[in-house]
Design a protein around this motif. Structure first.
Motif, PDB file in Angstrom:
ATOM      1  N   THR A   1       0.837  -1.205   0.000  1.00 21.27           N
ATOM      2  CA  THR A   1       0.000   0.000   0.000  1.00 21.27           C
ATOM      3  C   THR A   1       0.871   1.254   0.000  1.00 21.27           C
ATOM      4  O   THR A   1       0.697   2.162  -0.815  1.00 21.27           O
ATOM      5  N   VAL A   2       1.816   1.242   0.935  1.00 20.05           N
ATOM      6  CA  VAL A   2       2.676   2.417   1.105  1.00 20.05           C
ATOM      7  C   VAL A   2       3.504   2.664  -0.154  1.00 20.05           C
ATOM      8  O   VAL A   2       3.621   3.795  -0.649  1.00 20.05           O
TER       9      VAL A   2
ATOM     10  N   SER B   1       1.337   3.963  -2.872  1.00 22.40           N
ATOM     11  CA  SER B   1       0.912   5.333  -2.553  1.00 22.40           C
ATOM     12  C   SER B   1       2.033   6.332  -2.854  1.00 22.40           C
ATOM     13  O   SER B   1       1.791   7.403  -3.396  1.00 22.40           O
ATOM     14  N   ASN B   2       3.242   5.913  -2.493  1.00 22.58           N
ATOM     15  CA  ASN B   2       4.378   6.798  -2.790  1.00 22.58           C
ATOM     16  C   ASN B   2       4.542   6.998  -4.291  1.00 22.58           C
ATOM     17  O   ASN B   2       4.834   8.099  -4.766  1.00 22.58           O
TER      18      ASN B   2
ATOM     19  N   HIS C   1       1.854   9.269  -5.483  1.00 19.88           N
ATOM     20  CA  HIS C   1       2.266  10.601  -5.042  1.00 19.88           C
ATOM     21  C   HIS C   1       3.251  11.218  -6.056  1.00 19.88           C
ATOM     22  O   HIS C   1       3.070  12.340  -6.537  1.00 19.88           O
TER      23      HIS C   1
ATOM     24  N   ARG D   1      -5.581  16.525  -3.717  1.00 23.69           N
ATOM     25  CA  ARG D   1      -6.456  16.547  -2.535  1.00 23.69           C
ATOM     26  C   ARG D   1      -7.405  15.339  -2.540  1.00 23.69           C
ATOM     27  O   ARG D   1      -7.590  14.671  -1.528  1.00 23.69           O
TER      28      ARG D   1
ATOM     29  N   TYR E   1      -7.043   8.198   0.217  1.00 26.47           N
ATOM     30  CA  TYR E   1      -6.053   7.449   0.992  1.00 26.47           C
ATOM     31  C   TYR E   1      -6.362   7.541   2.489  1.00 26.47           C
ATOM     32  O   TYR E   1      -6.297   6.554   3.230  1.00 26.47           O
TER      33      TYR E   1
ATOM     34  N   HIS F   1       7.847  11.091   6.688  1.00 27.24           N
ATOM     35  CA  HIS F   1       8.268  10.258   5.563  1.00 27.24           C
ATOM     36  C   HIS F   1       9.792  10.236   5.461  1.00 27.24           C
ATOM     37  O   HIS F   1      10.457  11.265   5.634  1.00 27.24           O
TER      38      HIS F   1
ATOM     39  N   ILE G   1       7.607  20.326   0.289  1.00 27.82           N
ATOM     40  CA  ILE G   1       6.357  19.607   0.041  1.00 27.82           C
ATOM     41  C   ILE G   1       5.330  20.094   1.047  1.00 27.82           C
ATOM     42  O   ILE G   1       5.682  20.504   2.158  1.00 27.82           O
ATOM     43  N   ASN G   2       4.082  20.107   0.583  1.00 29.96           N
ATOM     44  CA  ASN G   2       2.992  20.587   1.434  1.00 29.96           C
ATOM     45  C   ASN G   2       2.884  19.720   2.712  1.00 29.96           C
ATOM     46  O   ASN G   2       2.887  18.496   2.646  1.00 29.96           O
TER      47      ASN G   2
ATOM     48  N   ILE H   1       1.321  17.874   5.767  1.00 32.41           N
ATOM     49  CA  ILE H   1       0.046  17.300   6.245  1.00 32.41           C
ATOM     50  C   ILE H   1       0.259  16.935   7.716  1.00 32.41           C
ATOM     51  O   ILE H   1       1.136  16.132   8.047  1.00 32.41           O
TER      52      ILE H   1
ATOM     53  N   GLY I   1       2.618   6.659   3.589  1.00 35.66           N
ATOM     54  CA  GLY I   1       2.029   6.700   2.250  1.00 35.66           C
ATOM     55  C   GLY I   1       1.970   8.088   1.652  1.00 35.66           C
ATOM     56  O   GLY I   1       1.775   8.231   0.457  1.00 35.66           O
ATOM     57  N   LEU I   2       2.103   9.122   2.489  1.00 36.75           N
ATOM     58  CA  LEU I   2       2.027  10.498   1.977  1.00 36.75           C
ATOM     59  C   LEU I   2       3.299  11.232   2.381  1.00 36.75           C
ATOM     60  O   LEU I   2       3.603  11.352   3.564  1.00 36.75           O
ATOM     61  N   LYS I   3       4.015  11.740   1.369  1.00 36.11           N
ATOM     62  CA  LYS I   3       5.367  12.232   1.645  1.00 36.11           C
ATOM     63  C   LYS I   3       5.411  13.521   2.464  1.00 36.11           C
ATOM     64  O   LYS I   3       6.450  13.860   3.021  1.00 36.11           O
ATOM     65  N   GLY I   4       4.294  14.240   2.528  1.00 34.54           N
ATOM     66  CA  GLY I   4       4.334  15.519   3.257  1.00 34.54           C
ATOM     67  C   GLY I   4       3.851  15.414   4.701  1.00 34.54           C
ATOM     68  O   GLY I   4       3.771  16.422   5.390  1.00 34.54           O
TER      69      GLY I   4
END
Lengths: 508, 276
Positions: free
Chosen positions: A73-74, A77-78, A81, A100, A106, B101, B133-134, B136, B190-193
């Motif tokens: 998943t990760v 997702s990366n 991204h 967004r 996610y 991250h 990066i934005n 979060i 999973g989200l880089k920011g």
């Protein structure tokens, strides 16, 4: 011509290169743009699949309760991204809302995972329903993005096609413009005009050269004849062709007496490295083909190109025969004129003008040399009566005869015997003292008598006689020419008084 | 989209089974893995069955108050009131790990930077020298013990609290509120920011498994068993099991725990066991 060549070709070449370069750059830019677009499109298409894959692998891991399964998943997702960032980086398309939406999807998906892990299955179910709605939303956005890419790709392809057509057209136009307008106008026509002008000027030059009155020729460096004017035939009798075939004819026709002069001139003047303006001149005679001898004035100067290369000798020969003849005639006439000026036409004795000049000179000479100068004045007795009796023509004959006798009597070259006027004569005798003068004069008087010319009117004798007045002295300050004339005139008067046909000597 | 799959999974998840004679646990997900891990050992040695639910420390406390659960897992220091009202046992210590991250090059955060990251002063990682990066911000729901520990350290408060003082400093309103530790961990990886905080032991475990997260040093001290033990790592908390005094059901289990049945598991999972 050189300048016009460059001014024509350089701008054309530069313009063509610029057109090609510009269109090539645009082509590359757009092609690159297109490539990026296709890449981004690919990303966006892959993105849809990746999101699907991510969701299913997440649900799978949740179902199996496998913590390590979420690594997939990760990882996905990366990648998603990064893909969204790539789409954002390469294109004008605003991917923020896409971002967004994905984040929300996610967020909810992971929430569902979290609830499941805590055994809160009701919450997990609600979260999953939300995931579905977010995923529908995202799907719509993705299809919008894909449409955008398809449209943009078409636009870029169309622009590329138009640019290709335009650049091709422009190059064809430049080629046609050059081929049909610029080159004929700027190159071919000027070249033709130049060739015509050249031909014309060559003709003109030849006409000028051929029509020269003088005999002109150009000796090349190897002494061959580069040019010889047709006038040579008029001057020498030989045709230009004869000279061309046998250049030594130029020397052969020179009069043998003038050959040394000619050789001297050739050794001095017909050489390279002499200044162009240094014209050398020589005169010689030429034996014409018909044997006649003519005079020629030869002027020559070296010839150089603009770059200073020696090209031989240019010659102008002028026929000066007529000039020489005229000069000879003129010399003769001058001599005659001289004689006429000093001689009495009837008696062939010196005239009074000459005597007047001679008197001054002789007096000076006698004074300087301290010699006695004798002046004799005489006239024919009763000559007026002779003329009246026998006529003027007979009178003239008497004067002639008397003059001859006087001339014969006073025969030294330095003696000046002149007709002073009418029947009057004067004689200047250098280095003659009084006694000697008297003796000579008596001899002359007797010689006249001996002529025995009848003179009925004479009261002295039946024939022509003459009376003489003589002075002789070494001239001093007082006794100048006038004084001598006056005294001799007085002596002549005395002789007339004494009965004529006699001689009287007076002192100065 | 795998709509069918989701539907299928939802149906499966609804089939919840809850045996009535089991000992019910609820509360901190930080403690949850410990209990889950010992449940099999406990069943084998003592014959008892353990039923475990997450929901956060506050939920756990609520559950024992209304008797829907037997033992609350509370991953924070207990208040005096709580100590008076319930019976409790501190089973170990944990630290709060600040994670983001692993693509972020930053290794250390000051307390000031941490506060600025969470109160909305900073919106992009480049403002503190990171990769642009934005940002979060990931926080925790108000019923989570971890939130309480974070609030205690930073002085910031979740805007969701009901009884906030008028001059209270707040965590930014758009912060994502996570639930279980895996929640914050997956969001961050999973989200880089993203930035979040979780149990140090959990974070360490996920990091070991290969999740792309970085555990930040705070004020130049990296969390570890040693720095937690000697107190140099500043964000330390107790791990407590709490129950009602009158609930006798728990007696056997607590006895088993006191005999040291759980200590090796606690250490194994990366927590600091209580020294006896």
């Amino acid at each position: 011509m050189k300048r016009s060549y460059y001014t024509l070709w350089l701008p054309t070449l530069i313009t063509s290169i610029m057109v090609v370069a510009l269109f090539w750059a645009m082509h590359i830019f757009l092609h690159h743009n297109l490539a990026e677009m296709i890449q981004a499109h690919k990303h966006s298409q892959e993105l849809t699949k990746k999101i699907e894959k991510m969701v299913s692998s997440t649900l799978n891991a949740t179902f199996l309760g496998n913590e390590k399964g979420f690594l997939k998943t990760v990882e996905l997702s990366n990648q998603i991204h990064d893909d969204i960032l790539l789409i954002k980086k390469d294109n004008m398309y605003d991917t923020d809302s896409l971002f967004r939406s994905y984040e929300q999807l996610y967020k909810k998906l992971i929430s569902a995972v979290s609830y499941t892990s805590e055994n809160r299955l009701g919450d997990a179910k609600v979260a999953l329903e939300e995931v579905e709605s977010y995923s529908n939303n995202l799907e719509m956005q993705m299809s919008g993005l894909n449409n955008y890419f398809s449209q943009r790709e078409k636009e870029v392809e169309r622009t590329l096609f138009i640019i290709m057509i335009l650049s091709g057209g422009l190059l064809v136009f430049i080629a046609l413009f050059n081929g049909f307008y610029l080159i004929p106008r700027q190159v071919i026509r000027p070249l033709e005009e130049f060739a015509e002008a050249l031909k014309g000027s060559e003709e003109k030059y030849r006409i000028v050269a051929d029509w020269t009155y003088d005999w002109e020729y150009w000796l090349d460096v190897d002494k061959s004849i580069a040019y010889i004017s047709p006038s040579v035939e008029r001057i020498t009798g030989y045709t230009p062709n004869e000279f061309m075939q046998n250049p030594s004819l130029l020397v052969d026709i020179i009069h043998p007496d003038d050959t040394p002069n000619w050789s001297k001139h050739v050794s001095e003047a017909h050489l390279p490295n002499r200044p162009e303006e240094d014209a050398q001149e020589v005169e010689f005679r030429v034996v014409r083909k018909d044997g006649a001898i003519i005079f020629v004035d030869h002027i020559c100067r070296p010839v150089y190109t603009h770059d200073g290369i020696y090209m031989g000798v240019r010659v102008a020969n002028r026929d000066i025969t007529q000039k020489v003849a005229i000069l000879d005639e003129l010399k003769e006439k001058n001599r005659l004129l001289d004689t006429l000026a000093t001689t009495d036409g009837l008696s062939a004795l010196f005239n009074r003008r000459y005597f007047d000049e001679a008197l001054i000179k002789e007096v000076e000479y006698a004074r300087r040399t301290a010699n006695a100068l004798a002046l004799v004045m005489c006239d024919i007795d009763y000559f007026k009566l002779y003329n009246d009796t026998y006529g003027h023509q007979e009178g003239d004959k008497v004067i002639k005869q008397v003059s001859d006798v006087l001339k014969a009597t006073f025969s030294r070259t330095i003696d000046v015997v002149a007709r002073y006027g009418g029947e009057e004569f004067v004689i200047l005798l250098q280095a003659t003292p009084p006694a000697e003068a008297c003796k000579l004069v008596e001899l002359a008087r007797e010689n006249i008598v001996k002529l025995g010319i009848k003179h009925k009117g004479s009261k002295v004798a039946p024939f022509v006689t003459m009376s003489f007045g003589v002075v002789s002295c070494v001239p001093d300050v007082l006794s100048n020419g006038d004084r001598l004339l006056t005294q001799s005139d007085k002596a002549l008067y005395q002789s007339k008084k004494n009965g004529r046909n006699c001689t009287t000597l007076l002192e100065c | 989209m795998p709509a069918m799959f989701i539907l299928f999974l939802s149906m499966l998840l609804q089939a919840e089974i809850m045996p009535s004679d089991a000992l019910h646990f609820s509360g901190a997900t930080t403690i949850q893995p410990i209990i889950e891990k010992i449940s099999r050992a406990y069943f084998l040695s003592a014959g008892g069955s353990l039923q475990i639910k997450g929901g956060g420390s506050e939920t756990g406390l609520k559950d024992i108050a209304n008797q829907s659960s037997d033992i609350a897992m509370v991953s924070r220091n207990l208040s005096d009131e709580e100590r008076a009202n319930f019976t409790y046992m501190t089973i170990g210590y944990d630290a709060l790990a600040i994670i983001y991250h692993s693509s972020q090059p930053i290794k250390n955060l000051t307390k000031k930077e941490l506060i600025e990251l969470y109160d909305g002063s900073i919106c992009d990682w480049k403002e503190i020298g990171g990769k642009s990066i934005n940002l979060i911000v990931i926080s925790k729901k108000i019923d989570r013990g971890t939130l309480a520990v974070f609030e205690a350290y930073t002085g910031l408060n979740s805007p969701k609290h009901n009884n906030l003082l008028p001059n209270a400093k707040l965590i930014r309103a758009d912060a994502w509120e996570s639930e279980a530790n895996i929640n914050a961990t997956l969001w961050v990886s999973g989200l880089k920011g993203a930035i979040g905080y979780v149990s140090y032991a959990e974070a360490n475990r996920y990091e070991q498994m290969g999740y792309p997260i970085r555990i930040s040093a705070i004020e130049n001290v990296h969390p570890s068993i040693e720095t937690i033990k000697n107190g140099t790592y500043p964000i330390k908390r107790e791990l407590n099991l709490v129950w009602n005094k009158e609930n006798l059901k728990v007696k056997q289990f607590i006895g088993w725990v006191k005999s040291g049945g759980m200590d090796s598991t606690i250490a194994e999972l990366g927590f600091v066991a209580v020294e006896r």
